[in-house]
Write an enzyme that holds these catalytic residues in place. Structure first.
Site, PDB file in Angstrom:
ATOM      1  CG  HIS A  13      -1.821   1.206   1.312  1.00 55.04           C
ATOM      2  ND1 HIS A  13      -3.159   1.078   1.638  1.00 55.04           N
ATOM      3  CD2 HIS A  13      -1.631   2.536   1.100  1.00 55.04           C
ATOM      4  CE1 HIS A  13      -3.729   2.266   1.619  1.00 55.04           C
ATOM      5  NE2 HIS A  13      -2.816   3.181   1.301  1.00 55.04           N
ATOM      6  CG  HIS A  15      -0.862   7.201  -1.434  1.00 53.80           C
ATOM      7  ND1 HIS A  15      -2.145   7.329  -1.893  1.00 53.80           N
ATOM      8  CD2 HIS A  15      -0.951   6.555  -0.237  1.00 53.80           C
ATOM      9  CE1 HIS A  15      -2.978   6.802  -1.021  1.00 53.80           C
ATOM     10  NE2 HIS A  15      -2.289   6.318   0.003  1.00 53.80           N
ATOM     11  CG  PHE A  16       4.578   5.316  -6.720  1.00 50.92           C
ATOM     12  CD1 PHE A  16       5.583   5.331  -5.756  1.00 50.92           C
ATOM     13  CD2 PHE A  16       4.405   4.146  -7.472  1.00 50.92           C
ATOM     14  CE1 PHE A  16       6.402   4.217  -5.543  1.00 50.92           C
ATOM     15  CE2 PHE A  16       5.222   3.041  -7.272  1.00 50.92           C
ATOM     16  CZ  PHE A  16       6.209   3.073  -6.312  1.00 50.92           C
ATOM     17  NE  ARG A  17       0.656  12.068  -2.896  1.00 49.52           N
ATOM     18  CZ  ARG A  17      -0.269  11.649  -2.053  1.00 49.52           C
ATOM     19  NH1 ARG A  17      -1.312  10.970  -2.487  1.00 49.52           N
ATOM     20  NH2 ARG A  17      -0.180  11.900  -0.775  1.00 49.52           N
ATOM     21  CG  ASN A  41      -5.105   8.711  -3.372  1.00 52.45           C
ATOM     22  OD1 ASN A  41      -4.119   8.121  -3.786  1.00 52.45           O
ATOM     23  ND2 ASN A  41      -5.119   9.351  -2.221  1.00 52.45           N
ATOM     24  CE  LYS A  98      -7.998   2.381  -0.155  1.00 54.10           C
ATOM     25  NZ  LYS A  98      -6.818   3.193   0.031  1.00 54.10           N
ATOM     26  CG  HIS A 135      -9.639   5.045   3.798  1.00 55.66           C
ATOM     27  ND1 HIS A 135      -8.428   5.707   3.783  1.00 55.66           N
ATOM     28  CD2 HIS A 135     -10.311   5.533   4.875  1.00 55.66           C
ATOM     29  CE1 HIS A 135      -8.385   6.565   4.798  1.00 55.66           C
ATOM     30  NE2 HIS A 135      -9.517   6.481   5.470  1.00 55.66           N
ATOM     31  CG  HIS A 173      -4.543   2.777   5.912  1.00 60.93           C
ATOM     32  ND1 HIS A 173      -5.868   2.838   6.264  1.00 60.93           N
ATOM     33  CD2 HIS A 173      -4.446   3.391   4.721  1.00 60.93           C
ATOM     34  CE1 HIS A 173      -6.523   3.482   5.322  1.00 60.93           C
ATOM     35  NE2 HIS A 173      -5.696   3.812   4.366  1.00 60.93           N
ATOM     36  CG  ASP A 246      -1.254   5.152   3.765  1.00 59.67           C
ATOM     37  OD1 ASP A 246      -1.401   5.352   2.549  1.00 59.67           O
ATOM     38  OD2 ASP A 246      -2.001   5.664   4.618  1.00 59.67           O
TER      39      ASP A 246
HETATM   40  O1  DOR Z   1      -2.715   9.795   5.418  1.00 61.41           O
HETATM   41  C1  DOR Z   1      -3.167   9.446   4.333  1.00 61.41           C
HETATM   42  N1  DOR Z   1      -2.686   9.962   3.169  1.00 61.41           N
HETATM   43  N2  DOR Z   1      -4.168   8.576   4.307  1.00 61.41           N
HETATM   44  C2  DOR Z   1      -4.814   8.273   3.173  1.00 61.41           C
HETATM   45  O2  DOR Z   1      -5.748   7.509   3.232  1.00 61.41           O
HETATM   46  C3  DOR Z   1      -4.434   8.916   1.892  1.00 61.41           C
HETATM   47  C4  DOR Z   1      -3.070   9.413   1.921  1.00 61.41           C
HETATM   48  C5  DOR Z   1      -2.762  10.389   0.787  1.00 61.41           C
HETATM   49  O3  DOR Z   1      -3.113  10.099  -0.354  1.00 61.41           O
HETATM   50  O4  DOR Z   1      -2.130  11.408   1.062  1.00 61.41           O
HETATM   51 ZN    ZN Z   2      -3.100   5.203   1.481  1.00 59.72          ZN
END
Ligand code: DOR
Ligand code: ZN
Length: 344
Positions: A13, A15-17, A41, A98, A135, A173, A246
């Site tokens: 899990h 986030h790469f952006r 996301n 997701k 989530h 998470h 995360d």
């Molecule tokens: O802390 C978090 N940041 N929780 C999430 O569920 C998303 C993530 C984000 O994309 O920044």
């Molecule tokens: Zn996340």
């Protein structure tokens, strides 16, 4: 023990952006993880097979020279997701979808507003063998932020799990004793990821002595009895719990702000910090299962070839990292000491 070698781990899990940021985030993860579940996301979110394919290509292009790192792609569910979207995404190699309750976290406004309307989609996912990643927090204003995970279990997760006995579900998470107990009591089709911050910290680390924006993430850190429950369960080596950092980068200005973003950017130290936790718990023999076996086994993927060796040696996590766009980011645990280091 002062040295430990584990089979190459994966991050289930993160986030790469997108865009420039991939030049920073992909190498940071690929330095020690062979695969990662990449959260969808983005703005706009990754809602169909075409977007999945394009995003995967951008990630692959950001891999360091010679890296075999493999991104595992995830579809973002909305109330407009159709069965055909699931079929197409699966055909494009998408491993999971997701579920974000709308408004629960960063870039989730476009996500799921009416949960029950998605049950036919879950049915299609079950049929296609696609995992459901959740989530698990409700978003009602009147529900206290510290109770939102438990409320989601009671109101929603228990119903989803009961309705789809063969759908593989990852409760992402997790942060509470309630979540640990729910996952332990559920069938083998239900598992959970746990972040380094929720093992290392509790809400005092967010609020005592001043607000610490770099420890702010969602679900928010809970009281220490919940942190203890997470630590206890990983120390047992139970196969339902596995590594998901995360790691979620936000620029320094966006974190140190009157309305700071949620997310801890842990990619540069997560494996080392997990190792520190397992060492503190006198459970280093359980690290490999958590980091390298349980996730792959649950997803039905082969375990990795190769290995990573960590040594017990203090080092200081950088206070700041410069992003490709020239802005700064403060990594998780920045300026603090970590007692385990990857052997180069
Ligand atoms: O802390 C978090 N940041 N929780 C999430 O569920 C998303 C993530 C984000 O994309 O920044
Ligand atoms: Zn996340």
């Amino acid at each position: 023990m002062t040295e430990i070698t584990i089979q190459t781990p994966d991050d289930w899990h993160l986030h790469f952006r997108d865009g420039d940021m991939l030049q920073e985030t992909v190498p940071a993860t690929a330095r020690c993880f062979n695969r990662a579940i990449v959260m969808p996301n983005l703005v706009p979110p990754v809602t169909n097979a075409t977007m999945v394919n394009e995003y995967r290509d951008r990630i692959l292009a950001a891999r360091p020279e010679g890296s075999a790192f493999e991104p595992l792609m995830v579809l973002y569910l909305t109330n407009d997701t159709s069965k055909q979207d699931i079929i197409d995404a699966k055909a494009a190699g998408t491993i999971a979808a997701k579920l974000y309750p709308a408004g629960a976290t960063t870039n989730s406004d476009a996500a799921v507003k009416a949960l029950d309307a998605l049950f036919p989609i879950f049915e299609e996912m079950e049929k296609q063998g696609m995992l459901l990643l959740i989530h698990g927090e409700v978003t009602d204003n009147h529900i206290d932020i510290f109770d939102r995970e438990k409320e989601f279990i009671d109101r929603n997760l228990s119903r989803i799990v009961a309705a789809f006995p063969t759908l593989k579900i990852v409760f992402e998470h997790i942060t509470t004793k309630d979540a640990v107990e729910f996952v332990l009591a559920a069938g083998d089709n239900v598992a959970a990821t746990i972040t380094p911050q929720h093992l290392l910290l509790n809400r005092n680390d967010l609020l005592v002595g001043g607000v610490r924006p770099h420890n702010y993430c969602l679900p928010v850190l809970k009281r220490n009895i919940h942190q203890q429950a997470l630590r206890e369960v990983v120390a047992t080596g139970n196969k339902k719990f596995f590594l998901g950092t995360d790691s979620a980068p936000h620029e320094k200005d966006k974190k140190e702000s009157a309305c700071g973003c949620a997310g801890c950017y842990s990619a540069w130290s997560a494996l080392e910090l997990y190792t520190q936790v397992f060492d503190e718990l006198d459970a280093l023999d359980k690290l490999e299962g958590f980091a390298s076996h349980h996730g792959a086994d649950f997803y039905g993927l082969p375990r990795n070839e190769g290995s990573v060796t960590l040594v017990k040696e203090d080092w200081t996590i950088p206070e700041s990292i410069e992003l490709p766009n020239g802005h700064d980011i403060v990594p998780f645990f920045g300026g603090q000491t970590c007692s385990w280091k990857i052997k180069s």
